[in-house]
Enzyme design. Structure first.
Site, PDB file in Angstrom:
ATOM      1  N   ASP A  52       0.839  -1.193   0.000  1.00  0.00           N
ATOM      2  CA  ASP A  52       0.000   0.000   0.000  1.00  0.00           C
ATOM      3  C   ASP A  52       0.876   1.245   0.000  1.00  0.00           C
ATOM      4  O   ASP A  52       1.694   1.444   0.897  1.00  0.00           O
ATOM      5  CB  ASP A  52      -0.898  -0.011   1.244  1.00  0.00           C
ATOM      6  CG  ASP A  52      -1.828   1.191   1.296  1.00  0.00           C
ATOM      7  OD1 ASP A  52      -2.993   1.052   0.887  1.00  0.00           O
ATOM      8  OD2 ASP A  52      -1.391   2.268   1.752  1.00  0.00           O
ATOM      9  N   TYR A  57       2.821  10.010  -0.492  1.00  0.00           N
ATOM     10  CA  TYR A  57       3.853   9.404   0.351  1.00  0.00           C
ATOM     11  C   TYR A  57       5.253   9.674  -0.203  1.00  0.00           C
ATOM     12  O   TYR A  57       6.236   9.569   0.530  1.00  0.00           O
ATOM     13  CB  TYR A  57       3.664   7.885   0.457  1.00  0.00           C
ATOM     14  CG  TYR A  57       2.422   7.431   1.173  1.00  0.00           C
ATOM     15  CD1 TYR A  57       1.558   8.331   1.784  1.00  0.00           C
ATOM     16  CD2 TYR A  57       2.094   6.084   1.229  1.00  0.00           C
ATOM     17  CE1 TYR A  57       0.413   7.902   2.423  1.00  0.00           C
ATOM     18  CE2 TYR A  57       0.953   5.644   1.877  1.00  0.00           C
ATOM     19  CZ  TYR A  57       0.114   6.549   2.465  1.00  0.00           C
ATOM     20  OH  TYR A  57      -1.020   6.111   3.101  1.00  0.00           O
ATOM     21  N   LYS A  82      -2.811   5.753  -4.184  1.00  0.00           N
ATOM     22  CA  LYS A  82      -3.894   6.693  -3.904  1.00  0.00           C
ATOM     23  C   LYS A  82      -3.610   8.032  -4.573  1.00  0.00           C
ATOM     24  O   LYS A  82      -2.453   8.422  -4.731  1.00  0.00           O
ATOM     25  CB  LYS A  82      -4.044   6.908  -2.389  1.00  0.00           C
ATOM     26  CG  LYS A  82      -4.066   5.621  -1.579  1.00  0.00           C
ATOM     27  CD  LYS A  82      -4.151   5.888  -0.088  1.00  0.00           C
ATOM     28  CE  LYS A  82      -3.833   4.637   0.705  1.00  0.00           C
ATOM     29  NZ  LYS A  82      -2.387   4.345   0.748  1.00  0.00           N
ATOM     30  N   HIS A 113      -7.686   9.625  -2.014  1.00  0.00           N
ATOM     31  CA  HIS A 113      -7.013   9.542  -0.722  1.00  0.00           C
ATOM     32  C   HIS A 113      -7.830  10.143   0.421  1.00  0.00           C
ATOM     33  O   HIS A 113      -7.759   9.674   1.558  1.00  0.00           O
ATOM     34  CB  HIS A 113      -5.648  10.213  -0.811  1.00  0.00           C
ATOM     35  CG  HIS A 113      -4.673   9.710   0.200  1.00  0.00           C
ATOM     36  ND1 HIS A 113      -3.315   9.782   0.025  1.00  0.00           N
ATOM     37  CD2 HIS A 113      -4.837   9.127   1.411  1.00  0.00           C
ATOM     38  CE1 HIS A 113      -2.695   9.254   1.067  1.00  0.00           C
ATOM     39  NE2 HIS A 113      -3.607   8.863   1.928  1.00  0.00           N
TER      40      HIS A 113
END
Length: 263
Positions: A52, A57, A82, A113
């Site tokens: 994930d 990120y 996401k 997200h």
């Protein structure tokens, strides 16, 4: 694999489009740079087959590198990323960038997200991406029931999954039922945060079972058929968090953990 390889669970859920998502995944939030490569590689080596990540990120390239170098066939790994709602209007371009960074031609699950100001328009782009084969399944994160209904009613397509903050301390049977009534899978994140690892009831169950508090929390998710994505940069903890296939929690223990959410 060595003799001390973890005993991973083999449980999966079948999502709306037919893809099977492993209930246990490896989360990568706040893991960047070489740490992300090493941690993802450790997860794959330990047997995780669900990764994930997310655009924000800033580690999709590192996750993709670890996957490419792992030797694990692409079709054996369920990959989620996401898209931030700020990218409404250019969501497909964001996904194509994610695919390039991850070194894959599609992801297995693509999520909005968090809610934004153009959820319905963005969801239409997600449906387009699914229909184009860029992602097998589409879903959302941090949506409540009203927002789930909003995008479903606007497009005729329900999210396959909703990823939300979840742990025994946040358990709410009503939330579980809201998702199941809509045929939407529930996925939890940050399960090992917020004091869960130190909570006396969780520690007591763990000590009695000869397990770690983290293993108890992961196992609790699995027995509820809720997807869980523990994260760590420590190779031993990564293995330990996955080593939950060899035990189960009693009905009494499950009820004790569920009750923590109402305190």
């Amino acid at each position: 694999m060595t003799d001390d390889a973890p005993q991973l669970p083999d449980q999966t859920l079948t999502l709306a489009g037919g893809a099977r998502i492993p209930l246990l995944g490896f989360g990568t939030w706040q893991i960047t740079g070489d740490d992300a490569v090493r941690a993802t590689a450790s997860a794959l080596e330990s047997g995780y087959r669900h990764l994930d990540t997310a655009t924000i990120y800033g580690n999709e390239a590192e996750v993709g590198r670890a996957l490419a170098e792992s030797g694990v066939p692409r079709d054996e790994v369920f990959v989620t990323t996401k898209c931030p709602p700020d990218d409404a209007g250019r969501a497909l371009d964001t996904l194509r960038t994610s695919l390039d960074l991850l070194q894959v031609d599609h992801v297995d699950l693509w999520l909005i997200h968090w809610p934004g100001s153009a959820n319905t328009d963005m969801w239409r782009a997600f449906v387009e991406a699914r229909d184009a084969g860029l992602t097998k399944e589409i879903g959302v994160s941090n949506f409540d029931a009203s927002l789930l209904d909003e995008v479903t009613e606007a497009t005729g397509v329900a999210p396959a999954i909703n990823q939300i903050r979840w742990s025994p301390l946040l358990f709410d049977a009503g939330v579980v039922e809201e998702h199941r009534a809509r045929g939407i899978a529930l996925e939890g994140y940050s399960a090992l945060r917020g004091g869960t690892l130190e909570h006396p009831a969780i520690v007591e169950i763990a000590e009695r079972a000869g397990r770690t508090p983290a293993q108890v929390i992961v196992r609790w998710h699995l027995q509820h058929e809720i997807v869980v994505i523990p994260k760590s940069v420590n190779a031993d903890r990564i293995r330990s968090n996955a080593d939950v296939g060899g035990f189960s929690l009693s009905d009494e223990d499950m009820a004790t953990l569920d009750a923590l959410g109402s305190r």
